[in-house]
Design a protein around this motif. Structure first.
Motif, PDB file in Angstrom:
ATOM      1  N   UNK A  86       0.833  -1.205   0.000  1.00 43.93           N
ATOM      2  CA  UNK A  86       0.000   0.000   0.000  1.00 43.93           C
ATOM      3  C   UNK A  86       0.873   1.263   0.000  1.00 43.93           C
ATOM      4  N   UNK A  87       1.945   1.246   0.782  1.00 43.37           N
ATOM      5  CA  UNK A  87       2.819   2.418   0.825  1.00 43.37           C
ATOM      6  C   UNK A  87       3.438   2.695  -0.542  1.00 43.37           C
ATOM      7  N   UNK A  88       3.814   1.637  -1.246  1.00 45.95           N
ATOM      8  CA  UNK A  88       4.378   1.837  -2.581  1.00 45.95           C
ATOM      9  C   UNK A  88       3.334   2.379  -3.549  1.00 45.95           C
ATOM     10  N   UNK A  89       2.107   1.889  -3.429  1.00 52.55           N
ATOM     11  CA  UNK A  89       1.043   2.378  -4.297  1.00 52.55           C
ATOM     12  C   UNK A  89       0.731   3.851  -4.016  1.00 52.55           C
ATOM     13  N   UNK A  90       0.849   4.250  -2.768  1.00 51.19           N
ATOM     14  CA  UNK A  90       0.681   5.664  -2.421  1.00 51.19           C
ATOM     15  C   UNK A  90       1.803   6.480  -3.066  1.00 51.19           C
ATOM     16  N   UNK A  91       3.043   5.979  -2.937  1.00 45.79           N
ATOM     17  CA  UNK A  91       4.191   6.689  -3.499  1.00 45.79           C
ATOM     18  C   UNK A  91       4.097   6.820  -5.015  1.00 45.79           C
ATOM     19  N   UNK A  92       3.499   5.800  -5.676  1.00 46.24           N
ATOM     20  CA  UNK A  92       3.359   5.820  -7.127  1.00 46.24           C
ATOM     21  C   UNK A  92       2.163   6.635  -7.584  1.00 46.24           C
ATOM     22  N   UNK A  93       1.357   7.105  -6.634  1.00 49.74           N
ATOM     23  CA  UNK A  93       0.224   7.939  -6.985  1.00 49.74           C
ATOM     24  C   UNK A  93      -1.054   7.178  -7.287  1.00 49.74           C
ATOM     25  N   UNK A  94      -1.098   5.856  -6.996  1.00 48.39           N
ATOM     26  CA  UNK A  94      -2.299   5.073  -7.256  1.00 48.39           C
ATOM     27  C   UNK A  94      -3.300   5.157  -6.104  1.00 48.39           C
ATOM     28  N   UNK A  95      -2.807   5.231  -4.889  1.00 41.60           N
ATOM     29  CA  UNK A  95      -3.684   5.285  -3.715  1.00 41.60           C
ATOM     30  C   UNK A  95      -3.380   6.532  -2.905  1.00 41.60           C
TER      31      UNK A  95
END
Length: 487
Positions: free
Chosen positions: A74-83
């Motif tokens: 989830x943290x990576x998805x936040x960093x990538x702008x998805x979440x």
């Protein structure tokens, strides 16, 4: 019909569909598999903007993974702008339309659509073109350098106590590196204690600090003509007047230096004493003495940029007198760095000067950038202190020597002339007999970057000369282009 997945049952169905499959035998990490699966669903519009993701515990239970795995995914998805993470509410699919929208196409700029000046050349040098496509570049190609040497240094630094990597560096720079630089300067017969040495973000910052310390708008700075072009734009920004001193085979025209100094009363004279850029010539002892005499007579400081120092084999092959060796840092400010021999991206340079001035420049550095990056300075220190650097630059010099004569002969066979057949250095200053601004324009259309002579003079008038980097002349297409152009 798409569902907005606001209901738990619908959300569970999406995440448990056959397309979402985690394999423990695929070799890919569980975290990366989750990231890719969720990202692809968002890209394919199977998860709509604003949809709430399963809780960390729910996701972990349903997919049979640990909660730590889900947290990292989830943290990576936040960093990538998805979440996006909403405190107390969970994770939600983020609006990506604005992030993914493409700007209107911009027509690639050539010499026809923009002024060919210093900014133009620097911008094109930083375009990440293949090194063999940039015979006008000022750095060595990647395959001439030692990436493993730098990578090993970075790995060694990463194993240090993490607290050492998280704080600011020191005001004057990493002390062990400055101590190592003291030894390096002693080999050049320049006496400088660590307190007299200040690390900088390359020679570029070193020049900027010195110029801002000693000049104000309207003051005059002398440079060689030709000289390193980046200075001209930098000094013009804060309003100084830049005047060129003609450069000869053994240093500046000292008669012209004295004549112009009497008229313009310069604050600084900036020069390459060894392997001058762009001619690869070096200063004679007689010229070094005359420069110091003139500087004392007209009360200006000499800034000696010796960034190409380590590409010179020594006085046994070619004269290499440093002005700082004669002056011992009284009227001379000595600059050096490692961007040309280790890695441009390390951005480690230094200033050696009097103790009093070192403190003043360190204060100015602190007020503009706080400190330089100690991580890079530690890498350079490791390479210098373990003895790897000397062997590395020896290999570079040998390789330059192996190609220089052949390239000179081939250039001259095309009808161009090499001004100075120097036995060291990476540059050739060539006379082409044609406007090199136009030549550069034609080369850029073919995907090659040249350095027209106009950019190396403060007045930037059209020139028939051109700087060639002999390390970047391995592409047959470069020679084909030059042959057609000269014909």
């Amino acid at each position: 019909m798409y569902c907005t997945y606001n209901h738990d049952s619908c959300r569970r169905q999406v995440l448990k569909s056959p397309a979402f499959y985690i394999s423990r035998e695929s070799g890919g990490s569980l975290v990366e598999q989750i990231v890719q699966a969720v990202a692809s669903r968002i890209d394919d519009k199977l998860l709509r903007t604003g949809a709430r993701m399963p809780s960390i515990r729910q996701f972990a239970d349903e997919q049979g993974v640990s909660r730590f795995t889900v947290v990292e995914a989830y943290d990576r998805l936040v960093a990538k702008g998805y979440l996006e993470s909403r405190r107390g509410a969970g994770f939600f699919v983020r609006e990506r339309a604005s992030m993914l929208s493409q700007p209107a196409p911009v027509k690639p700029q050539t010499a026809d659509t923009q002024q060919m000046d210093v900014v133009w050349l620097v911008r094109n040098m930083l375009r990440q073109m293949p090194p063999h496509k940039m015979p006008g570049s000022g750095v060595l190609p990647h395959d001439w350098l030692d990436g493993d040497l730098v990578a090993n240094g970075l790995r060694a630094i990463s194993r240090l106590n993490q607290n050492l990597l998280l704080h600011y560096g020191t005001q004057q720079g990493f002390l062990p590196l400055r101590q190592q630089l003291q030894l390096k300067l002693a080999e050049l017969e320049i006496a400088a204690a660590p307190e007299q040495i200040l690390t900088t973000s390359g020679v570029t910052q070193a020049l900027d600090l010195v110029a801002r310390e000693f000049t104000h708008p309207g003051d005059t700075i002398f440079v060689d003509d030709p000289a390193w072009f980046l200075m001209f734009g930098s000094f013009a920004i804060f309003g100084t007047k830049v005047i060129g001193i003609p450069r000869l085979h053994d240093g500046p025209d000292v008669n012209k230096l004295a004549e112009l100094a009497a008229i313009h009363k310069p604050k600084l004279y900036i020069t390459n004493s060894v392997l001058h850029n762009p001619t690869s010539t070096s200063l004679s002892a007689a010229k070094a003495f005359q420069i110091l005499k003139t500087a004392e007579q007209f009360n200006f400081l000499v800034v000696e940029d010796d960034v190409y120092c380590d590409l010179h084999p020594g006085s046994a092959v070619q004269s290499a007198t440093r002005i700082a060796t004669l002056d011992q840092l009284n009227r001379v400010i000595y600059l050096g760095g490692f961007s040309k021999t280790l890695a441009a991206n390390l951005r480690v340079g230094f200033i050696a000067t009097s103790p009093e001035l070192a403190i003043r420049l360190a204060d100015r550095k602190m007020l503009s950038t706080l400190t330089t990056t100690e991580i890079s300075e530690r890498v350079v220190y490791k390479i210098l202190s373990e003895g790897h650097y000397r062997k590395h630059v020896d290999r570079i010099r040998v390789r330059l020597d192996s190609v220089r004569d052949g390239i000179c002969k081939r250039i001259e066979s095309l009808g161009m002339k090499v001004d100075y057949r120097t036995p060291a250095g990476m540059f050739l200053w060539t006379e082409t007999g044609t406007d090199t601004n136009k030549l550069t324009e034609q080369a850029l259309e073919q995907g090659y970057l040249l350095s027209p002579g106009s950019l190396f003079s403060p007045n930037q008038l059209p020139s028939t000369r051109m700087r060639i980097n002999i390390a970047s002349m391995s592409d047959p297409g470069v020679w084909d282009f030059l042959e057609r152009a000269m014909r």
